[in-house]
Design a protein around this motif. Structure first.
Motif, PDB file in Angstrom:
ATOM      1  N   THR A  37       0.834  -1.205   0.000  1.00 26.22           N
ATOM      2  CA  THR A  37       0.000   0.000   0.000  1.00 26.22           C
ATOM      3  C   THR A  37       0.867   1.254   0.000  1.00 26.22           C
ATOM      4  OG1 THR A  37      -1.796  -1.137   1.140  1.00 26.22           O
ATOM      5  CG2 THR A  37      -1.797   1.257   1.263  1.00 26.22           C
ATOM      6  N   SER A  38       1.936   1.241   0.755  1.00 32.82           N
ATOM      7  CA  SER A  38       2.838   2.395   0.807  1.00 32.82           C
ATOM      8  C   SER A  38       3.465   2.667  -0.554  1.00 32.82           C
ATOM      9  CB  SER A  38       3.928   2.177   1.853  1.00 32.82           C
ATOM     10  OG  SER A  38       3.357   2.078   3.134  1.00 32.82           O
ATOM     11  N   VAL A  39       3.782   1.607  -1.263  1.00 32.15           N
ATOM     12  CA  VAL A  39       4.372   1.744  -2.594  1.00 32.15           C
ATOM     13  C   VAL A  39       3.341   2.305  -3.579  1.00 32.15           C
ATOM     14  CG1 VAL A  39       5.330   0.451  -4.557  1.00 32.15           C
ATOM     15  CG2 VAL A  39       6.094  -0.041  -2.224  1.00 32.15           C
ATOM     16  N   ARG A  40       2.098   1.890  -3.427  1.00 32.93           N
ATOM     17  CA  ARG A  40       1.028   2.318  -4.341  1.00 32.93           C
ATOM     18  C   ARG A  40       0.363   3.623  -3.910  1.00 32.93           C
ATOM     19  NH1 ARG A  40      -2.277  -2.230  -7.044  1.00 32.93           N
ATOM     20  NH2 ARG A  40      -3.796  -0.578  -6.832  1.00 32.93           N
ATOM     21  N   TRP A  41       0.814   4.198  -2.825  1.00 32.11           N
ATOM     22  CA  TRP A  41       0.205   5.420  -2.279  1.00 32.11           C
ATOM     23  C   TRP A  41       0.103   6.463  -3.370  1.00 32.11           C
ATOM     24  CZ3 TRP A  41      -1.955   6.173   2.377  1.00 32.11           C
ATOM     25  CH2 TRP A  41      -2.268   7.477   2.728  1.00 32.11           C
ATOM     26  N   PRO A  42      -0.911   7.224  -3.509  1.00 29.30           N
ATOM     27  CA  PRO A  42      -2.109   7.368  -2.682  1.00 29.30           C
ATOM     28  C   PRO A  42      -3.347   6.747  -3.310  1.00 29.30           C
ATOM     29  CG  PRO A  42      -1.863   9.373  -3.928  1.00 29.30           C
ATOM     30  CD  PRO A  42      -0.797   8.390  -4.404  1.00 29.30           C
ATOM     31  N   ASP A  43      -3.286   5.514  -3.743  1.00 30.70           N
ATOM     32  CA  ASP A  43      -4.458   4.861  -4.333  1.00 30.70           C
ATOM     33  C   ASP A  43      -5.657   4.943  -3.409  1.00 30.70           C
ATOM     34  OD1 ASP A  43      -2.949   4.163  -6.494  1.00 30.70           O
ATOM     35  OD2 ASP A  43      -2.942   2.016  -6.095  1.00 30.70           O
ATOM     36  N   GLU A  44      -6.829   4.945  -4.017  1.00 36.98           N
ATOM     37  CA  GLU A  44      -8.057   4.938  -3.223  1.00 36.98           C
ATOM     38  C   GLU A  44      -8.081   3.655  -2.390  1.00 36.98           C
ATOM     39  OE1 GLU A  44     -12.876   5.101  -3.886  1.00 36.98           O
ATOM     40  OE2 GLU A  44     -11.549   5.713  -5.516  1.00 36.98           O
ATOM     41  N   GLY A  45      -8.480   3.762  -1.169  1.00 32.87           N
ATOM     42  CA  GLY A  45      -8.499   2.617  -0.266  1.00 32.87           C
ATOM     43  C   GLY A  45      -7.225   2.458   0.536  1.00 32.87           C
ATOM     44  N   ALA A  46      -6.197   3.241   0.212  1.00 36.04           N
ATOM     45  CA  ALA A  46      -4.909   3.086   0.892  1.00 36.04           C
ATOM     46  C   ALA A  46      -5.018   3.350   2.383  1.00 36.04           C
ATOM     47  CB  ALA A  46      -3.866   4.015   0.255  1.00 36.04           C
ATOM     48  N   VAL A  47      -5.762   4.367   2.771  1.00 40.02           N
ATOM     49  CA  VAL A  47      -5.896   4.684   4.194  1.00 40.02           C
ATOM     50  C   VAL A  47      -6.557   3.523   4.932  1.00 40.02           C
ATOM     51  CG1 VAL A  47      -7.022   6.211   5.865  1.00 40.02           C
ATOM     52  CG2 VAL A  47      -5.878   7.185   3.861  1.00 40.02           C
ATOM     53  N   ARG A  48      -7.601   2.963   4.327  1.00 40.09           N
ATOM     54  CA  ARG A  48      -8.283   1.829   4.970  1.00 40.09           C
ATOM     55  C   ARG A  48      -7.357   0.622   5.110  1.00 40.09           C
ATOM     56  NH1 ARG A  48     -12.640   2.947   0.925  1.00 40.09           N
ATOM     57  NH2 ARG A  48     -13.657   4.763   1.814  1.00 40.09           N
ATOM     58  N   LEU A  49      -6.538   0.404   4.103  1.00 41.18           N
ATOM     59  CA  LEU A  49      -5.588  -0.713   4.165  1.00 41.18           C
ATOM     60  C   LEU A  49      -4.549  -0.488   5.257  1.00 41.18           C
ATOM     61  CD1 LEU A  49      -5.089  -1.389   0.360  1.00 41.18           C
ATOM     62  CD2 LEU A  49      -6.353  -2.806   1.993  1.00 41.18           C
ATOM     63  N   LEU A  50      -4.047   0.725   5.353  1.00 42.11           N
ATOM     64  CA  LEU A  50      -3.057   1.022   6.391  1.00 42.11           C
ATOM     65  C   LEU A  50      -3.683   0.970   7.781  1.00 42.11           C
ATOM     66  CD1 LEU A  50      -0.987   3.849   4.660  1.00 42.11           C
ATOM     67  CD2 LEU A  50      -0.341   1.451   5.015  1.00 42.11           C
ATOM     68  N   VAL A  51      -4.917   1.436   7.915  1.00 40.03           N
ATOM     69  CA  VAL A  51      -5.611   1.362   9.205  1.00 40.03           C
ATOM     70  C   VAL A  51      -5.817  -0.104   9.593  1.00 40.03           C
ATOM     71  CG1 VAL A  51      -7.830   1.777  10.363  1.00 40.03           C
ATOM     72  CG2 VAL A  51      -6.703   3.626   9.101  1.00 40.03           C
ATOM     73  N   GLY A  52      -6.252  -0.922   8.635  1.00 43.07           N
ATOM     74  CA  GLY A  52      -6.441  -2.349   8.913  1.00 43.07           C
ATOM     75  C   GLY A  52      -5.149  -3.010   9.352  1.00 43.07           C
ATOM     76  N   SER A  53      -4.076  -2.705   8.662  1.00 44.84           N
ATOM     77  CA  SER A  53      -2.779  -3.279   9.029  1.00 44.84           C
ATOM     78  C   SER A  53      -2.350  -2.839  10.415  1.00 44.84           C
ATOM     79  CB  SER A  53      -1.720  -2.877   8.001  1.00 44.84           C
ATOM     80  OG  SER A  53      -1.990  -3.482   6.761  1.00 44.84           O
ATOM     81  N   ALA A  54      -2.495  -1.552  10.716  1.00 44.97           N
ATOM     82  CA  ALA A  54      -2.105  -1.036  12.031  1.00 44.97           C
ATOM     83  C   ALA A  54      -2.960  -1.647  13.135  1.00 44.97           C
ATOM     84  CB  ALA A  54      -2.213   0.487  12.057  1.00 44.97           C
ATOM     85  N   LEU A  55      -4.259  -1.775  12.893  1.00 48.80           N
ATOM     86  CA  LEU A  55      -5.132  -2.359  13.915  1.00 48.80           C
ATOM     87  C   LEU A  55      -4.681  -3.767  14.287  1.00 48.80           C
ATOM     88  CD1 LEU A  55      -8.666  -1.160  12.778  1.00 48.80           C
ATOM     89  CD2 LEU A  55      -7.574  -0.694  14.990  1.00 48.80           C
ATOM     90  N   TYR A  56      -4.407  -4.575  13.279  1.00 49.34           N
ATOM     91  CA  TYR A  56      -4.013  -5.952  13.590  1.00 49.34           C
ATOM     92  C   TYR A  56      -2.596  -6.019  14.152  1.00 49.34           C
ATOM     93  CZ  TYR A  56      -3.414 -10.924  13.590  1.00 49.34           C
ATOM     94  OH  TYR A  56      -3.192 -12.208  14.016  1.00 49.34           O
ATOM     95  N   LEU A  57      -1.672  -5.322  13.513  1.00 45.89           N
ATOM     96  CA  LEU A  57      -0.277  -5.426  13.951  1.00 45.89           C
ATOM     97  C   LEU A  57      -0.074  -4.895  15.370  1.00 45.89           C
ATOM     98  CD1 LEU A  57       1.546  -4.552  10.627  1.00 45.89           C
ATOM     99  CD2 LEU A  57       1.469  -6.781  11.776  1.00 45.89           C
TER     100      LEU A  57
END
Length: 165
Positions: A83-103
């Motif tokens: 996601t960081s590499v593809r930034w700022p694609d739509e949905g990127a924030v949700r993907l990063l939030v999901g990753s942070a929540l689990y990690l």
């Protein structure tokens, strides 16, 4: 929404779908412990509760659960990197939030809060006064942190689903 060529699944989409499954499965396991397993164990006499939880903790670190638990952490890390590499694609924030929540909320809380309590419990003989005294605090604190893991893991799955929508 993750944008991609129609009819072609991208690596990020596959990772995200697997992330939904993994974090959702882990959330389900954590939810079961928060809603009825710990209540059932707490209702036992302390020596039996301690012995049962010690047995559960040994069983938990075997391949079936660890594959899903650690595999989900690896998936979440991979999703964050891609996601960081593809930034700022739509949905990127949700993907990063999901990753942070689990990690942090699922995996990190496990390492920082639940495992240390499990380690202390593992060192106690179930039928001792020390184990009985620790058991009450263990159930309360372990379950509180497990609620955090449950919500964080479910939130990660939801965030990933929303990124796919």
């Amino acid at each position: 929404m993750i944008e991609e060529p129609s009819s072609v699944l991208t690596v990020l989409t596959v990772l995200t779908v697997l992330g939904v499954l993994g974090t959702g499965l882990v959330a389900g396991v954590f939810c079961a412990f928060s809603t009825f397993v710990m209540r059932g164990l707490a209702a036992l006499p302390p020596a039996r509760g301690v012995a049962a939880m010690q047995s559960v903790n040994v069983a938990a670190v075997r391949a079936p659960f660890m594959l899903v638990f650690l595999g989900s952490a690896l998936l979440c890390a991979a999703i964050a990197v891609v996601t960081s590499v593809r930034w700022p694609d739509e949905g990127a924030v949700r993907l990063l939030v999901g990753s942070a929540l689990y990690l942090f909320g699922g995996f990190g809380v496990t390492v920082a809060a639940n495992v240390p309590r499990n380690d202390v419990l593992a060192g106690l003989a179930p039928d001792t006064a020390e184990a009985s005294a620790y058991w009450t605090a263990y159930v309360r604190e372990w379950t509180l942190w497990n609620h955090v893991r449950t919500v964080a893991s479910a939130g990660a799955a939801l965030s990933y689903v929303l990124a796919l929508a």
